[in-house]
Every structure is written in C-alpha cells, then in structure tokens.
Design a protein around this motif. Structure first.
Motif, PDB file in Angstrom:
ATOM      1  N   PRO A 233      46.902  17.418  41.901  1.00 18.76           N
ATOM      2  CA  PRO A 233      47.262  17.658  40.503  1.00 18.76           C
ATOM      3  C   PRO A 233      47.792  19.076  40.291  1.00 18.76           C
ATOM      4  N   GLU A 234      48.707  19.219  39.356  1.00 18.31           N
ATOM      5  CA  GLU A 234      49.273  20.530  39.048  1.00 18.31           C
ATOM      6  C   GLU A 234      48.181  21.514  38.622  1.00 18.31           C
ATOM      7  N   PHE A 235      47.162  21.004  37.944  1.00 20.16           N
ATOM      8  CA  PHE A 235      46.079  21.876  37.516  1.00 20.16           C
ATOM      9  C   PHE A 235      45.409  22.536  38.715  1.00 20.16           C
ATOM     10  N   GLU A 236      45.170  21.799  39.788  1.00 21.64           N
ATOM     11  CA  GLU A 236      44.566  22.375  40.986  1.00 21.64           C
ATOM     12  C   GLU A 236      45.484  23.424  41.602  1.00 21.64           C
ATOM     13  N   GLN A 237      46.779  23.167  41.557  1.00 23.72           N
ATOM     14  CA  GLN A 237      47.737  24.137  42.082  1.00 23.72           C
ATOM     15  C   GLN A 237      47.710  25.422  41.250  1.00 23.72           C
ATOM     16  N   LEU A 238      47.609  25.264  39.937  1.00 18.76           N
ATOM     17  CA  LEU A 238      47.531  26.418  39.040  1.00 18.76           C
ATOM     18  C   LEU A 238      46.263  27.227  39.327  1.00 18.76           C
ATOM     19  N   LEU A 239      45.149  26.533  39.548  1.00 20.66           N
ATOM     20  CA  LEU A 239      43.904  27.228  39.883  1.00 20.66           C
ATOM     21  C   LEU A 239      44.043  28.005  41.185  1.00 20.66           C
ATOM     22  N   ALA A 240      44.755  27.459  42.148  1.00 14.36           N
ATOM     23  CA  ALA A 240      44.966  28.167  43.412  1.00 14.36           C
ATOM     24  C   ALA A 240      45.703  29.476  43.162  1.00 14.36           C
TER      25      ALA A 240
END
Length: 192
Positions: free
Chosen positions: A111-118
């Motif tokens: 998910p894009e959200f996980e990428q943003l958290l990274a």
C-alpha cells in the motif's frame, strides 16, 4: 540480544536542535554519504526504496530562499515585507538541508501508505544519523512541502511529495527538554 545501554540512553534523551541554532561546520561530503546510507536503513516492505533525497547546501540555500520569497509574494500579496522576508531564510542558517521525498506509488502488493511511512522513517533515521555523527538536526515541513509550485521548484516530481526537510549543522546551544507524552495514557490492551 544484549542490551545496548548507550543506544538506549541516546534514544531516551534524543533532542531536536532547531534550525536557528545550527551553524557551520556542516557535514563533509563523506559524512553526508554516511548520513544518507544510515538514513536508508529502515523497514521497507517489498524493498521498493520509495524515497529520494534533494540536497540544499552552499549558495543553493540563498537561491532557494529567494525563490520561496518570490512564490510567497505572488501567493500572498497582502503580506508585509517583513513577513515575506522570512522566506529568504527558510534554509538558513543550517549549513545543510536534506529534502526527503516520498515516491510512493500504486503497487500490486505494498500500500502507498506503507511506502509513505518508509519515507518518514528515512527522515527520522537521518536525524539519528546526524546526531550519531555529532551534528544537530531539525525535521520540518512548512508550507512549501505542501504547495505544488514550491514543491516542484524544490525538486519534487509529479506524484511525489516532501515528507521532511532535515536541517543539519553544528549545535550552537543545548535546548531544554520539553514535556513528553505519558505512554501509559496512550496505551490500551486489546482484550478481544
């Protein structure tokens, strides 16, 4: 694993030194390479590396300030010269600012959200890296992280967004610690 007392003590006392209190000397090119290497050691589901860096150093700091001033003057003509002049100093006095950009994009599995958290973790790890090398660091975003025109001028490409501008330099003061949240008040136990 063995308890790493030095690391524990550092994490318990970590403190931001704000940009107005960061000065020369800043990191050397070798130190910057080390900072960025450490910053990238974060959880990254799918090994996508959904982030990138933009470096603001040397005379680029004044140039970017003038561009921010020009954009702000167009966007907010009602502002006074004193209010607008603040924009010229957004990347000063810290000798180095690292822009951390999220390149999160649709993915079949992550998910894009996980990428943003990274990308957010990269920004915080960069702060830790700066502290480990003896520098102070200050993570900010400000209006220009969210303004499309300003973000593009600063280096964001279509579909990207800044998650941080990390100012790095030599601390000129030791700031007092502030009150911290009570973890017990923020914790619940799931009971089914």
């Amino acid at each position: 694993m063995t308890v790493n007392t030095a690391l524990r003590d550092y994490l318990r006392s970590r403190r931001t030194v704000t940009a107005p209190f960061l000065a020369e000397p800043g990191p050397t090119q070798d130190q910057l390479a080390e900072l960025l290497t450490i910053a990238c050691r974060v959880p990254d589901h799918g090994k996508l590396a959904p982030w990138r860096f933009v470096i603001f150093a040397g005379t680029a700091r004044e140039k970017v300030g003038q561009h921010l001033y020009d954009i702000a003057q167009r966007k907010w003509p009602e502002r006074t010269e004193e209010q607008l002049a603040v924009e010229r100093n957004q990347f000063l006095p810290a000798p180095l600012t690292v822009g951390v950009i999220s390149t999160a994009a649709p993915h079949v599995k992550i998910p894009e959200f996980e990428q943003l958290l990274a990308a957010g973790n990269v920004a915080f790890n960069l702060c830790h890296a700066a502290n480990a090398l003896g520098f102070g660091a200050h993570w900010v975003t400000r209006w220009f992280a969210y303004d499309d025109e300003a973000a593009a001028m600063l280096g964001a490409r279509e579909g990207e967004r800044f998650v941080a501008f990390v100012h790095i330099g030599t601390p000129q003061t030791r700031l007092e610690d502030r009150d911290r949240p009570d973890p017990q008040a923020l914790t619940t136990y799931w009971e089914g």
